[in-house]
Scaffold this motif. Structure first.
Motif, PDB file in Angstrom:
ATOM      1  N   GLU A 460       0.368  -1.461   0.295  1.00  0.00           N
ATOM      2  CA  GLU A 460      -0.135  -0.038  -0.418  1.00  0.00           C
ATOM      3  C   GLU A 460       0.960   0.694  -0.142  1.00  0.00           C
ATOM      4  OE1 GLU A 460      -2.701   0.137   3.440  1.00  0.00           O
ATOM      5  OE2 GLU A 460      -3.784  -1.902   2.317  1.00  0.00           O
ATOM      6  N   ALA A 461       0.347   2.239  -0.504  1.00  0.00           N
ATOM      7  CA  ALA A 461       1.320   3.830  -1.250  1.00  0.00           C
ATOM      8  C   ALA A 461       1.069   4.236   0.318  1.00  0.00           C
ATOM      9  CB  ALA A 461       1.408   4.240  -1.863  1.00  0.00           C
ATOM     10  N   HIS A 462       1.262   5.677   1.078  1.00  0.00           N
ATOM     11  CA  HIS A 462       0.877   6.480   1.751  1.00  0.00           C
ATOM     12  C   HIS A 462       1.508   7.474   1.415  1.00  0.00           C
ATOM     13  CE1 HIS A 462      -0.307   2.884   4.694  1.00  0.00           C
ATOM     14  NE2 HIS A 462       0.427   2.727   3.330  1.00  0.00           N
ATOM     15  N   GLY A 463       0.850   8.980   1.029  1.00  0.00           N
ATOM     16  CA  GLY A 463       0.934  10.360   0.429  1.00  0.00           C
ATOM     17  C   GLY A 463       1.873  10.285  -0.510  1.00  0.00           C
ATOM     18  N   ILE A 464       2.035  11.529  -1.062  1.00  0.00           N
ATOM     19  CA  ILE A 464       2.083  11.947  -2.510  1.00  0.00           C
ATOM     20  C   ILE A 464       3.578  12.653  -2.247  1.00  0.00           C
ATOM     21  CG2 ILE A 464      -0.267  12.345  -2.692  1.00  0.00           C
ATOM     22  CD1 ILE A 464      -0.116  15.240  -2.591  1.00  0.00           C
ATOM     23  N   GLY A 465       4.212  12.382  -3.950  1.00  0.00           N
ATOM     24  CA  GLY A 465       5.395  13.161  -4.142  1.00  0.00           C
ATOM     25  C   GLY A 465       5.958  12.309  -3.184  1.00  0.00           C
ATOM     26  N   LYS A 466       7.210  13.347  -2.557  1.00  0.00           N
ATOM     27  CA  LYS A 466       9.055  12.899  -2.088  1.00  0.00           C
ATOM     28  C   LYS A 466       8.339  11.932  -0.505  1.00  0.00           C
ATOM     29  CE  LYS A 466      12.106  15.491  -4.840  1.00  0.00           C
ATOM     30  NZ  LYS A 466      13.655  17.154  -4.665  1.00  0.00           N
ATOM     31  N   GLY A 467       7.599  12.329  -0.187  1.00  0.00           N
ATOM     32  CA  GLY A 467       6.723  11.709   1.086  1.00  0.00           C
ATOM     33  C   GLY A 467       6.426  10.442   1.077  1.00  0.00           C
ATOM     34  N   ARG A 468       6.069  10.684  -0.149  1.00  0.00           N
ATOM     35  CA  ARG A 468       5.285   8.593   0.167  1.00  0.00           C
ATOM     36  C   ARG A 468       5.964   7.693  -0.239  1.00  0.00           C
ATOM     37  NH1 ARG A 468       0.587   7.701  -3.690  1.00  0.00           N
ATOM     38  NH2 ARG A 468       0.975   5.648  -4.723  1.00  0.00           N
ATOM     39  N   GLN A 489       1.160   0.910  11.404  1.00  0.00           N
ATOM     40  CA  GLN A 489       1.967   1.073  10.333  1.00  0.00           C
ATOM     41  C   GLN A 489       1.333   1.979   9.162  1.00  0.00           C
ATOM     42  OE1 GLN A 489       5.182   0.972   9.834  1.00  0.00           O
ATOM     43  NE2 GLN A 489       5.183   0.120  11.763  1.00  0.00           N
ATOM     44  N   ALA A 490       0.091   1.426   8.735  1.00  0.00           N
ATOM     45  CA  ALA A 490      -1.172   2.596   7.632  1.00  0.00           C
ATOM     46  C   ALA A 490      -1.414   3.883   8.588  1.00  0.00           C
ATOM     47  CB  ALA A 490      -1.665   1.345   7.410  1.00  0.00           C
ATOM     48  N   GLY A 491      -2.056   3.509  10.322  1.00  0.00           N
ATOM     49  CA  GLY A 491      -2.582   4.533  10.712  1.00  0.00           C
ATOM     50  C   GLY A 491      -1.296   5.503  10.831  1.00  0.00           C
ATOM     51  N   PHE A 492      -1.137   5.642  10.617  1.00  0.00           N
ATOM     52  CA  PHE A 492       0.128   6.370  11.032  1.00  0.00           C
ATOM     53  C   PHE A 492      -0.234   8.296   9.674  1.00  0.00           C
ATOM     54  CE2 PHE A 492       5.160   8.473  10.119  1.00  0.00           C
ATOM     55  CZ  PHE A 492       5.494   8.671  11.320  1.00  0.00           C
ATOM     56  N   ASP A 493      -1.484   8.593  10.708  1.00  0.00           N
ATOM     57  CA  ASP A 493      -1.958   9.794  10.160  1.00  0.00           C
ATOM     58  C   ASP A 493      -1.798  10.837  10.256  1.00  0.00           C
ATOM     59  OD1 ASP A 493      -2.730   9.994  12.633  1.00  0.00           O
ATOM     60  OD2 ASP A 493      -4.969   8.971  11.645  1.00  0.00           O
ATOM     61  N   ALA A 494      -2.656  12.031   9.921  1.00  0.00           N
ATOM     62  CA  ALA A 494      -2.200  13.631  10.369  1.00  0.00           C
ATOM     63  C   ALA A 494      -1.461  14.510  11.933  1.00  0.00           C
ATOM     64  CB  ALA A 494      -3.174  14.180   9.806  1.00  0.00           C
ATOM     65  N   ILE A 495      -2.895  13.027  12.468  1.00  0.00           N
ATOM     66  CA  ILE A 495      -2.807  12.995  14.517  1.00  0.00           C
ATOM     67  C   ILE A 495      -1.324  12.568  14.242  1.00  0.00           C
ATOM     68  CG2 ILE A 495      -3.938  12.711  16.265  1.00  0.00           C
ATOM     69  CD1 ILE A 495      -6.915  13.181  14.057  1.00  0.00           C
ATOM     70  N   GLN A 496      -1.276  11.737  14.759  1.00  0.00           N
ATOM     71  CA  GLN A 496      -0.577  10.788  14.524  1.00  0.00           C
ATOM     72  C   GLN A 496       0.929  11.533  14.768  1.00  0.00           C
ATOM     73  OE1 GLN A 496      -0.531   6.917  13.024  1.00  0.00           O
ATOM     74  NE2 GLN A 496      -0.512   6.482  14.835  1.00  0.00           N
ATOM     75  N   GLN A 497       1.385  12.376  13.612  1.00  0.00           N
ATOM     76  CA  GLN A 497       2.036  13.175  12.598  1.00  0.00           C
ATOM     77  C   GLN A 497       2.535  14.395  14.021  1.00  0.00           C
ATOM     78  OE1 GLN A 497       1.516  13.913   9.077  1.00  0.00           O
ATOM     79  NE2 GLN A 497       2.044  11.953   8.010  1.00  0.00           N
ATOM     80  N   GLU A 498       1.771  14.536  14.029  1.00  0.00           N
ATOM     81  CA  GLU A 498       0.914  16.227  14.868  1.00  0.00           C
ATOM     82  C   GLU A 498       2.198  15.529  16.911  1.00  0.00           C
ATOM     83  OE1 GLU A 498      -2.552  16.878  14.793  1.00  0.00           O
ATOM     84  OE2 GLU A 498      -2.934  18.247  13.005  1.00  0.00           O
ATOM     85  N   GLN A 499       1.418  14.621  17.028  1.00  0.00           N
ATOM     86  CA  GLN A 499       1.629  14.146  18.489  1.00  0.00           C
ATOM     87  C   GLN A 499       3.148  13.980  18.203  1.00  0.00           C
ATOM     88  OE1 GLN A 499      -0.883  14.548  20.968  1.00  0.00           O
ATOM     89  NE2 GLN A 499       1.514  14.463  22.080  1.00  0.00           N
ATOM     90  N   MET A 500       3.717  13.073  17.298  1.00  0.00           N
ATOM     91  CA  MET A 500       5.524  12.898  17.331  1.00  0.00           C
ATOM     92  C   MET A 500       5.953  13.821  17.080  1.00  0.00           C
ATOM     93  SD  MET A 500       4.830   9.903  14.349  1.00  0.00           S
ATOM     94  CE  MET A 500       6.676   9.911  14.102  1.00  0.00           C
ATOM     95  N   VAL A 501       5.487  15.521  16.662  1.00  0.00           N
ATOM     96  CA  VAL A 501       6.037  16.841  16.855  1.00  0.00           C
ATOM     97  C   VAL A 501       5.860  17.569  18.180  1.00  0.00           C
ATOM     98  CG1 VAL A 501       6.580  19.003  15.766  1.00  0.00           C
ATOM     99  CG2 VAL A 501       6.044  17.102  13.936  1.00  0.00           C
ATOM    100  N   LEU A 502       4.597  17.050  18.683  1.00  0.00           N
ATOM    101  CA  LEU A 502       4.312  17.487  19.806  1.00  0.00           C
ATOM    102  C   LEU A 502       6.254  16.915  20.825  1.00  0.00           C
ATOM    103  CD1 LEU A 502       1.353  18.204  20.318  1.00  0.00           C
ATOM    104  CD2 LEU A 502       3.366  20.024  20.170  1.00  0.00           C
ATOM    105  N   ASN A 503       6.157  15.599  20.884  1.00  0.00           N
ATOM    106  CA  ASN A 503       6.498  14.756  22.031  1.00  0.00           C
ATOM    107  C   ASN A 503       8.804  15.239  20.896  1.00  0.00           C
ATOM    108  OD1 ASN A 503       4.659  13.683  22.747  1.00  0.00           O
ATOM    109  ND2 ASN A 503       4.253  11.790  21.418  1.00  0.00           N
ATOM    110  N   PHE A 504       8.547  15.394  20.196  1.00  0.00           N
ATOM    111  CA  PHE A 504      10.324  15.294  19.839  1.00  0.00           C
ATOM    112  C   PHE A 504      10.046  16.740  20.536  1.00  0.00           C
ATOM    113  CE2 PHE A 504      13.929  17.060  17.656  1.00  0.00           C
ATOM    114  CZ  PHE A 504      14.456  16.518  16.952  1.00  0.00           C
ATOM    115  N   ILE A 505       9.953  17.595  20.820  1.00  0.00           N
ATOM    116  CA  ILE A 505      10.264  19.004  20.694  1.00  0.00           C
ATOM    117  C   ILE A 505      10.295  18.776  22.869  1.00  0.00           C
ATOM    118  CG2 ILE A 505       9.148  21.155  22.012  1.00  0.00           C
ATOM    119  CD1 ILE A 505       7.799  21.411  19.392  1.00  0.00           C
TER     120      ILE A 505
END
Length: 554
Positions: A460-468, A489-505
């Motif tokens: 399965e493909a996720h995303g577009i462009g170079k970030g695919r 793996q597939a549930g790696f959505d925008a909400i999770q991305q936001e949380q990962m950024v906040l956790n990193f900070i």
């Protein structure tokens, strides 16, 4: 080459392809030419004049400030004349010269007759050593300009050969599906057709390849002392088998294969109406790897072909590194080439080796289709080719997926697809660029293979462009009984991305756009949009501007 590039090379120290020469006292012409000649007779590389052995920059002597004279000096004092490129550089206020030396496809000496090459010492530092006559054919064969296996042996006559080995050749052709037109030929016609003999001054003499296939053991020991094969079985530190052979190639192959097959164990799985075996070692992969070691080894270098079975798996190694143009980064795509072209052709016509010259694909296939790690060639060097095949347990569900797909299409799974599926199985989520390094092909070709797997509902493909990015499909995870793994793996959505950024900070204090790209597998624009969204929501604030911009908790 930029100043930064040169600093990086010099910081890396001397190597097989990098040489430093002090010029404080004006390096003598003979020493400069000798150093350049040794590089040309090895892998080529860079000679930095005005640099000490420890990498300190001490600059050029006044005698060498006129860099335009250096190429002419080197050309006039080498035989055949060697053309080099000289570049003047100024580092830390010191003038130095970078002499770019090409790898020569013929032996180069100084005009005084000095002939040297470079090699690495035990401590991994380089040295220049004499280039001896017995090494000439080794060098020429690695460059593809000579075939040592086609050389005639004037001290042996065809009548000295073992006639039983011709019977063995005919039987091998029948057994392995070789060139059937060879079977009805008379003995002398068979010898000539395969290149086992050659006429010298009206008399037939065996070639080196002929001796390897038709020779008696005593003759092989006398005329080709480098020919030796070792078969070893280890359990922990205990040596269970340690056999050495100096017999003709086909006889050696048959005896080693018998020893190997006795240690192959099989399980079976049901796929549809068929029972599919799962061996601990794939026979075809072993055969191709072992035959490669016998055929492509350097017969001018002492040392045995080693076949070793131990607790970790199977290892096969042979004297002589990869031939010119082949390395770890292009093993799967390099054009087939042999150090011993005549011997390689004979073995293919007999049927022992893959006739397309793509035996390496068989080796990879024999590991990957069972869900095991790819064969490991990382222990190879300029003197040895070594491959390791893991004895890890097979993944029955992965094999079932491959077999079912092959039944649907009626063709074997392409090696590119096997590599892609294997990496996704082990690393879960990857970009095209990540996979291209393993497939060893351009991203456009890898993307095509990925899209075919997407159409087959295996990926399965996720995303577009170079970030695919790509993961194994829900169908594959479901078949393996790993539904939760798919959701991770597939549930790696925008909400999770936001949380990962906040956790990193929270963990590191701040985050930059490059960190977001790496963390969330996004391209530059996608990372920017994610950060902008978090800023607009009041969850983060920007610190700094432009390239120095970072983001902290609001």
């Amino acid at each position: 080459m930029t100043e930064r590039d040169v600093h990086e090379i010099i910081r890396g120290g001397e190597s097989l392809t990098v040489e430093f020469k002090s010029d404080v006292k004006s390096l003598p012409d003979r020493d400069l030419v000798a150093a350049v000649m040794a590089l040309a007779n090895t892998e080529g590389g860079d000679l930095f004049l005005g640099v000490e052995d420890d990498g300190r920059l001490t600059g050029l002597h006044a005698n060498h400030r006129n860099l335009t004279a250096l190429p002419a000096l080197i050309a006039n004092k080498t035989n055949p004349s060697l053309a080099v490129y000289v570049e003047g550089l100024e580092l830390e206020g010191q003038p130095i010269a970078r002499i770019k030396v090409p790898k020569s496809r013929q032996l180069v000496s100084t005009s005084d007759g000095l002939l040297q090459r470079r090699r690495l010492k035990i401590d991994n530092t380089p040295e220049a050593v004499p280039f001896y006559p017995h090494e000439f054919i080794q060098r020429q064969s690695s460059l593809g300009v000579a075939d040592p296996s086609a050389l005639p042996l004037d001290n042996l006559d065809v009548e000295d050969m073992d006639p039983i080995q011709r019977i063995r050749i005919r039987n091998a052709i029948k057994k392995y599906g070789g060139d059937q037109s060879l079977i009805p030929l008379a003995d002398d016609e068979l010898d000539g057709a395969l290149g086992l003999t050659v006429s010298v001054n009206g008399r037939l003499h065996p070639t080196v390849a002929g001796l390897l296939l038709l020779g008696k053991e005593a003759q092989l020991r006398q005329y080709l002392p480098s020919h030796e094969v070792a078969f070893q079985v280890l359990r922990g530190t205990d040596v269970l088998v340690n056999e050495f052979y100096r017999k003709p190639l086909l006889e050696t192959f048959e005896e080693i294969e018998l020893l190997f097959r006795a240690r192959v164990e099989e399980e079976e799985i049901q796929v549809g109406m068929f029972r599919v075996p799962i061996p601990n070692f794939d026979r075809r992969a072993f055969r191709e790897a072992f035959v490669n070691a016998l055929v492509h080894r350097d017969y001018s270098a002492l040392g045995a072909v080693h076949v070793k079975l131990d607790d970790d798996g199977l290892g096969i190694s042979n004297p002589g590194g990869f031939v010119e143009g082949v390395n770890l980064d292009n093993l799967l795509v390099a054009a087939p080439r042999s150090r011993n072209p005549l011997l390689a052709d004979i073995i293919k016509r007999v049927g022992l080796a893959e006739r397309t010259g793509r035996g390496i694909d068989r080796i990879f296939e024999g590991m990957l289709r069972y869900g095991r790690a790819a064969p490991d060639y990382s222990m190879s060097s300029s003197y040895t080719v070594a491959v390791r095949m893991s004895a890890a347990d097979a993944d029955a569900e992965f094999l079932r997926m491959i077999v079912q797909r092959e039944e649907q299409t009626g063709v074997a799974m392409p090696i590119d697809s096997l590599i892609i599926l294997s990496r996704l199985r082990n690393e879960r989520r990857l970009r095209t660029a990540d996979l291209a390094r393993s497939v060893q092909k351009p991203e456009t070709m890898v993307r095509g293979a990925l899209e075919k797997l997407v159409e087959a509902d295996m990926v399965e493909a996720h995303g577009i462009g170079k970030g695919r990015t790509y993961t194994l499909s829900a169908k594959v995870y479901q078949g393996a009984g790993e539904k939760a793994a798919y959701l991770r793996q597939a549930g790696f959505d925008a909400i999770q991305q936001e949380q990962m950024v906040l956790n990193f900070i929270d963990t590191h204090g701040t985050i930059k756009r490059a960190d977001v790209m790496d963390l969330c597998r996004l391209d530059r624009n996608q990372a920017y949009r994610l950060l902008t969204k978090l800023k607009a929501a009041g969850q983060i604030k920007q610190v700094g501007e432009h390239k120095g911009a970072a983001y902290d908790r609001a």
